[in-house]
Design a protein around this motif. Structure first.
Motif, PDB file in Angstrom:
ATOM      1  N   CYS A 268       0.829  -1.206   0.000  1.00 51.27           N
ATOM      2  CA  CYS A 268       0.000   0.000   0.000  1.00 51.27           C
ATOM      3  C   CYS A 268       0.864   1.257   0.000  1.00 51.27           C
ATOM      4  N   ARG A 269       1.929   1.208   0.770  1.00 53.19           N
ATOM      5  CA  ARG A 269       2.833   2.361   0.845  1.00 53.19           C
ATOM      6  C   ARG A 269       3.469   2.650  -0.510  1.00 53.19           C
ATOM      7  N   HIS A 270       4.010   1.630  -1.140  1.00 55.16           N
ATOM      8  CA  HIS A 270       4.774   1.845  -2.369  1.00 55.16           C
ATOM      9  C   HIS A 270       3.894   2.071  -3.596  1.00 55.16           C
ATOM     10  N   HIS A 271       2.641   1.689  -3.517  1.00 56.55           N
ATOM     11  CA  HIS A 271       1.751   1.853  -4.672  1.00 56.55           C
ATOM     12  C   HIS A 271       0.682   2.915  -4.430  1.00 56.55           C
ATOM     13  N   GLU A 272       0.909   3.774  -3.463  1.00 52.94           N
ATOM     14  CA  GLU A 272       0.118   4.983  -3.238  1.00 52.94           C
ATOM     15  C   GLU A 272      -1.380   4.699  -3.121  1.00 52.94           C
ATOM     16  N   VAL A 273      -1.707   3.718  -2.310  1.00 58.33           N
ATOM     17  CA  VAL A 273      -3.106   3.383  -2.059  1.00 58.33           C
ATOM     18  C   VAL A 273      -3.762   4.499  -1.251  1.00 58.33           C
ATOM     19  N   GLU A 274      -5.001   4.831  -1.605  1.00 56.60           N
ATOM     20  CA  GLU A 274      -5.711   5.943  -0.971  1.00 56.60           C
ATOM     21  C   GLU A 274      -6.239   5.602   0.415  1.00 56.60           C
ATOM     22  N   HIS A 275      -6.531   4.321   0.647  1.00 59.08           N
ATOM     23  CA  HIS A 275      -7.136   3.940   1.933  1.00 59.08           C
ATOM     24  C   HIS A 275      -7.019   2.432   2.098  1.00 59.08           C
ATOM     25  N   LEU A 276      -6.518   2.010   3.243  1.00 61.62           N
ATOM     26  CA  LEU A 276      -6.482   0.596   3.614  1.00 61.62           C
ATOM     27  C   LEU A 276      -7.455   0.373   4.763  1.00 61.62           C
ATOM     28  N   VAL A 277      -8.442  -0.493   4.528  1.00 61.51           N
ATOM     29  CA  VAL A 277      -9.345  -0.952   5.583  1.00 61.51           C
ATOM     30  C   VAL A 277      -8.946  -2.390   5.897  1.00 61.51           C
ATOM     31  N   TYR A 278      -8.817  -2.725   7.172  1.00 64.63           N
ATOM     32  CA  TYR A 278      -8.338  -4.058   7.511  1.00 64.63           C
ATOM     33  C   TYR A 278      -9.152  -4.629   8.670  1.00 64.63           C
ATOM     34  N   ALA A 279      -9.180  -5.945   8.717  1.00 67.34           N
ATOM     35  CA  ALA A 279      -9.943  -6.643   9.750  1.00 67.34           C
ATOM     36  C   ALA A 279      -9.140  -6.728  11.033  1.00 67.34           C
TER      37      ALA A 279
ATOM     38  N   LEU B 252      -0.319   7.112   5.170  1.00 63.85           N
ATOM     39  CA  LEU B 252      -1.214   6.128   4.578  1.00 63.85           C
ATOM     40  C   LEU B 252      -2.497   6.067   5.407  1.00 63.85           C
ATOM     41  N   PRO B 253      -3.638   6.448   4.853  1.00 63.84           N
ATOM     42  CA  PRO B 253      -4.885   6.353   5.618  1.00 63.84           C
ATOM     43  C   PRO B 253      -5.248   4.890   5.886  1.00 63.84           C
ATOM     44  N   THR B 254      -5.433   4.538   7.148  1.00 65.44           N
ATOM     45  CA  THR B 254      -5.789   3.170   7.522  1.00 65.44           C
ATOM     46  C   THR B 254      -6.961   3.186   8.500  1.00 65.44           C
ATOM     47  N   THR B 255      -7.830   2.193   8.342  1.00 67.92           N
ATOM     48  CA  THR B 255      -8.954   2.027   9.257  1.00 67.92           C
ATOM     49  C   THR B 255      -9.050   0.566   9.656  1.00 67.92           C
ATOM     50  N   GLY B 256      -9.024   0.311  10.969  1.00 73.67           N
ATOM     51  CA  GLY B 256      -9.201  -1.039  11.480  1.00 73.67           C
ATOM     52  C   GLY B 256     -10.630  -1.238  11.968  1.00 73.67           C
TER      53      GLY B 256
END
Length: 339
Positions: free
Chosen positions: A114-125, A172-176
């Motif tokens: 996600c960091r290297h490919h410029e992902v806009e938002h990671l949502v994770y379980a 990196l925007p992340t939501t757990g």
């Protein structure tokens, strides 16, 4: 949007992919199709959307950093939902190495990609299991979660910490999302609802732990998927009111959030079993047993933050949810209405 869903052949992952495709997103799914439970169920879930023109599927493991990075480079996801993990509290007592590989190494690979490919938002379980030895109810993201009771719970808490570091270091925007006892059609065979349905349908006794005193915040799959999508569509920003002198466990001065996602209505386990017995037309013996290692007596999700931030509003009653699950179970296993 282009969305990558890991664990796409899993219970929650497959339901999410179907909803994303239905609303017009382009979806790449990744799953290692392991044999933790019968892979035939995973194949049956996947068959519901595998041939959709906006879907592509890769069979690989999160621990394979090279293949994961290649998928990111080729598909170029804008957003990612990481649901792939080694699941199960009790299994973590038997095979801890599987949790280290998938939930720690694998999740680290997802963060790097996600960091290297410029992902806009990671949502994770994440999981309600992070509350561990906590006994204050309902469980709130305001509470510290420093006393896990299983390695599974420890890996999920670790995921939250790992995500925060990437949100802080790389913006990196992340939501757990801390899931609370998800159930419904196409559910996991190792979870209580399916285990209960199997035994009730055969007229076999049920092992009921904690002498039947458990209460669980059972959450229907459609409500979970709705919450994931609402969260995915709203990447977090740094909290302008965050006070480092009085830090809040669920938010940050980085683009990071953690939420509970549950039904906010804990149900006695014996009531859940009774509803399943009614649906399946059998009453079976309950063998009341002591608490199991790594288990917790009760779960109850305070979903105030998710409700306020994204409008999350679970709407499926336990009666309606169990009825829908039982109807699916009958169809999937070819049971007639008189059995």
């Amino acid at each position: 949007m282009r969305i990558l869903v890991t664990g796409a052949a899993g219970f929650i992952g497959a339901a999410l992919v179907e909803r994303l495709l239905a609303r017009g997103d382009e979806v790449a799914g990744l799953d290692n199709h392991n044999d933790y439970y019968d892979p035939a169920l995973k194949e049956a879930r996947l068959a519901r959307f595998h041939d959709h023109p906006a879907y592509r599927h890769q069979r690989s493991d999160l621990a394979d950093a090279g293949r994961l990075d290649a998928l990111f480079a080729d598909f170029r996801p804008q957003r990612v939902v990481n649901l792939a993990a080694q699941a199960g509290v009790r299994y973590s007592l038997q095979n801890p190495a599987a949790y280290i590989s998938s939930n720690l190494v694998g999740f680290g690979n997802v963060l790097e990609a996600c960091r290297h490919h410029e992902v806009e938002h990671l949502v994770y379980a994440s999981s309600s299991s992070v509350y561990g030895a906590n006994r204050s109810m309902p469980f709130s993201v305001d509470d510290p979660v420093d006393h896990p009771l299983s390695l599974y719970a420890a890996t999920k808490k670790s995921n939250e910490l790992m995500a925060h570091s990437y949100s802080h270091l790389y913006a990196l925007p992340t939501t757990g999302l801390r899931f609370f006892t998800v159930y419904g059609p196409w559910g996991r065979p190792d979870m209580a609802p399916m285990l209960f349905a199997d035994r009730i349908s055969r007229g076999q006794p049920l092992d009921v732990f904690n002498y039947g005193h458990h209460r669980r915040d059972f959450t229907y799959i459609d409500d979970i998927v709705e919450g994931i999508i609402r969260t995915l569509d709203r990447p977090p920003a740094a909290d302008p009111d965050y006070d480092p002198m009085q830090p809040h466990p669920g938010r940050s001065n980085a683009p990071y959030r953690v939420y509970n996602i549950g039904n906010d209505q804990p149900v006695p386990l014996l009531q859940f079993i009774e509803l399943m017995e009614q649906g399946l037309g059998r009453v079976v013996e309950k063998r009341l047993l002591p608490m199991q290692p790594g288990d917790v007596p009760d779960t109850w999700a305070d979903v105030t933050a998710l409700r306020e931030d994204v409008g999350y509003a679970p709407s499926t009653s336990i009666e309606a949810g169990v009825s829908a699950f039982v109807d699916w179970y009958r169809r999937y296993h070819g049971l007639d209405t008189a059995s």
